[in-house]
Every structure is written in C-alpha cells, then in structure tokens.
Design an enzyme around this catalytic site. Structure first.
Site, PDB file in Angstrom:
ATOM      1  N   TYR A 102      -7.984  17.899   8.848  1.00 16.46           N
ATOM      2  CA  TYR A 102      -7.115  17.086   8.435  1.00 16.46           C
ATOM      3  C   TYR A 102      -5.920  18.350   8.522  1.00 16.46           C
ATOM      4  O   TYR A 102      -4.635  17.427   8.308  1.00 16.46           O
ATOM      5  CB  TYR A 102      -7.400  17.162   7.022  1.00 16.46           C
ATOM      6  N   GLU A 136     -11.027   4.673   4.172  1.00 15.69           N
ATOM      7  CA  GLU A 136     -10.998   6.082   3.110  1.00 15.69           C
ATOM      8  C   GLU A 136     -12.707   5.518   2.021  1.00 15.69           C
ATOM      9  O   GLU A 136     -12.211   6.624   1.314  1.00 15.69           O
ATOM     10  CB  GLU A 136      -9.493   5.041   2.248  1.00 15.69           C
ATOM     11  N   TYR A 152       0.911  -1.222  -0.054  1.00  9.70           N
ATOM     12  CA  TYR A 152       0.691  -0.075  -0.435  1.00  9.70           C
ATOM     13  C   TYR A 152       1.150   1.133   0.018  1.00  9.70           C
ATOM     14  O   TYR A 152       1.358   1.146   0.806  1.00  9.70           O
ATOM     15  CB  TYR A 152      -0.901   0.268   1.101  1.00  9.70           C
ATOM     16  N   PHE A 153       0.436   2.087  -0.821  1.00  4.92           N
ATOM     17  CA  PHE A 153       1.264   3.470  -1.432  1.00  4.92           C
ATOM     18  C   PHE A 153       0.963   4.189  -0.177  1.00  4.92           C
ATOM     19  O   PHE A 153      -0.416   5.170  -0.403  1.00  4.92           O
ATOM     20  CB  PHE A 153       1.259   3.558  -2.707  1.00  4.92           C
ATOM     21  N   GLY A 154       0.834   4.784   1.006  1.00  3.47           N
ATOM     22  CA  GLY A 154      -0.194   5.924   1.978  1.00  3.47           C
ATOM     23  C   GLY A 154       0.396   7.273   1.929  1.00  3.47           C
ATOM     24  O   GLY A 154       1.766   7.504   1.813  1.00  3.47           O
ATOM     25  N   TYR A 155      -0.315   8.045   0.597  1.00  4.90           N
ATOM     26  CA  TYR A 155       0.775   9.670   0.768  1.00  4.90           C
ATOM     27  C   TYR A 155      -0.283  10.536   1.095  1.00  4.90           C
ATOM     28  O   TYR A 155       0.821  11.280   0.844  1.00  4.90           O
ATOM     29  CB  TYR A 155       0.322  10.148  -0.965  1.00  4.90           C
ATOM     30  N   GLY A 156      -1.148  10.384   2.033  1.00  4.96           N
ATOM     31  CA  GLY A 156      -1.337  11.953   2.467  1.00  4.96           C
ATOM     32  C   GLY A 156      -1.440  11.975   3.580  1.00  4.96           C
ATOM     33  O   GLY A 156      -0.178  11.335   4.642  1.00  4.96           O
ATOM     34  N   SER A 157      -3.382  11.374   4.896  1.00  4.09           N
ATOM     35  CA  SER A 157      -2.618  11.055   5.866  1.00  4.09           C
ATOM     36  C   SER A 157      -2.267  10.109   5.920  1.00  4.09           C
ATOM     37  O   SER A 157      -2.107   9.929   8.456  1.00  4.09           O
ATOM     38  CB  SER A 157      -3.435  11.850   6.795  1.00  4.09           C
TER      39      SER A 157
END
EC number: 4.3.2.9
Length: 171
Positions: free
Chosen positions: A130, A77, A8-13
């Site tokens: 956020y 999500e 999994y590519f976690g790019y935000g929070s």
C-alpha cells in the site's frame, strides 16, 4: 433514461488517478473535495479509512462514477465486508455544475459516496504494497490541489516516502 451517476470521494489510494482509471474506466475527475469533522487513518487492516472526529478534515479527489464504475469499485473496496458505503456531504472545490447547494458559510456542498470501514477504526501500520500506491496517490493529490500541509500533517506520518526496505541511509 440513463442510470444516475454518483459522486465518489476518493481519499486513500484512489487519489492515484492511474489506479482510478484502471478500476473505473468511465470515471470523470471533477476536482478536490473536503469532508469536515472526519479524520484520515491507516486502520488495522493496513489501508486508509476515515473516522468521525470533530474539528478534523479529510481531503480527497471527487470523481463522477457511472453505475458500472461504482459496481467495480464496490468489488475493489470489498463492500460490504471491508467497507460500507455512506453518502456524506462534502465541500467541493472543482469546476462544473456541481455544488449548487450552499451552507450558511457559502461553501459548495455535494453529497458523495464515501467508503468507510466501520469495524476497524483504530490506527495501524500500512501494508507494504500500500505504501507504493499511496505515494503515487499523494503525488497526484498534490498536483490536483490537495493542500501540502494536509498531506504532511495527516498522510506522511503514516506513509513513508520510500518503502522501509529501500529507505535511504544516512551517514
């Protein structure tokens, strides 16, 4: 036979390791990764998104997820209403037995799950709640090796260091 794990590519929070550990307790942080020809934005909903953009790049933390963690993340999500799941090739910079596939430039590539909002692709302001989560995410991203120049160029223009209500005043 055990069910297959996903990357999994976690790019935000989800750069915030504490949040990922709460959402996906079986996750394994693998290291940093980069997605070429995509751009990081805050979309009209007020949350991070990635959109195709030739010549740009998005940095993230790469996690290994169990099937139950992936199912949990889908709920957080808002799949499929808020985000759809795409499998994209990303460059992996961590250690371990991942990334045996190499491109013509010798980069280690892996297929990773990327959550993309395909409907809300225009820039917008971040939700107030956020901002705190993204500041925690940015701190973790920097300690894990996401380049500071990337943070300053792409994330900081959208995410103030302090919530607007508590911005320090200048005389």
């Amino acid at each position: 036979m055990a069910a297959a794990k996903s990357l999994y590519f976690g790019y935000g929070s989800n750069l915030w390791i504490h949040q990922m550990n709460n959402r996906c307790p079986e996750n394994k942080l693998l290291g940093t990764a980069r997605l070429q020809d995509w751009r990081w934005i805050i979309n009209g909903r007020g949350y991070a998104n990635v959109i195709p953009s030739k010549g740009d790049e998005v940095w993230a933390l790469l996690y290994e997820l169990s099937p139950s963690d992936e199912a949990s993340l889908d709920v957080y999500e808002g799949v499929p209403e808020s985000y759809v799941k795409k499998t994209l090739s990303v460059e992996y910079f961590g250690e371990g037995g991942y990334g045996e596939m190499r491109d013509s430039d010798g980069r280690r590539l892996v297929d990773a799950l990327v959550y993309v909002d395909v409907e809300r692709v225009l820039d917008g302001p971040p939700k107030e709640e956020y901002i705190h989560r993204m500041n925690s995410a940015i701190a973790d991203a920097l300690t894990q090796g996401v380049p500071a120049a990337y943070i300053e160029l792409h994330l900081r223009p959208c995410i103030p260091e302090f919530p607007l209500a508590i911005q320090p005043t200048r005389d």
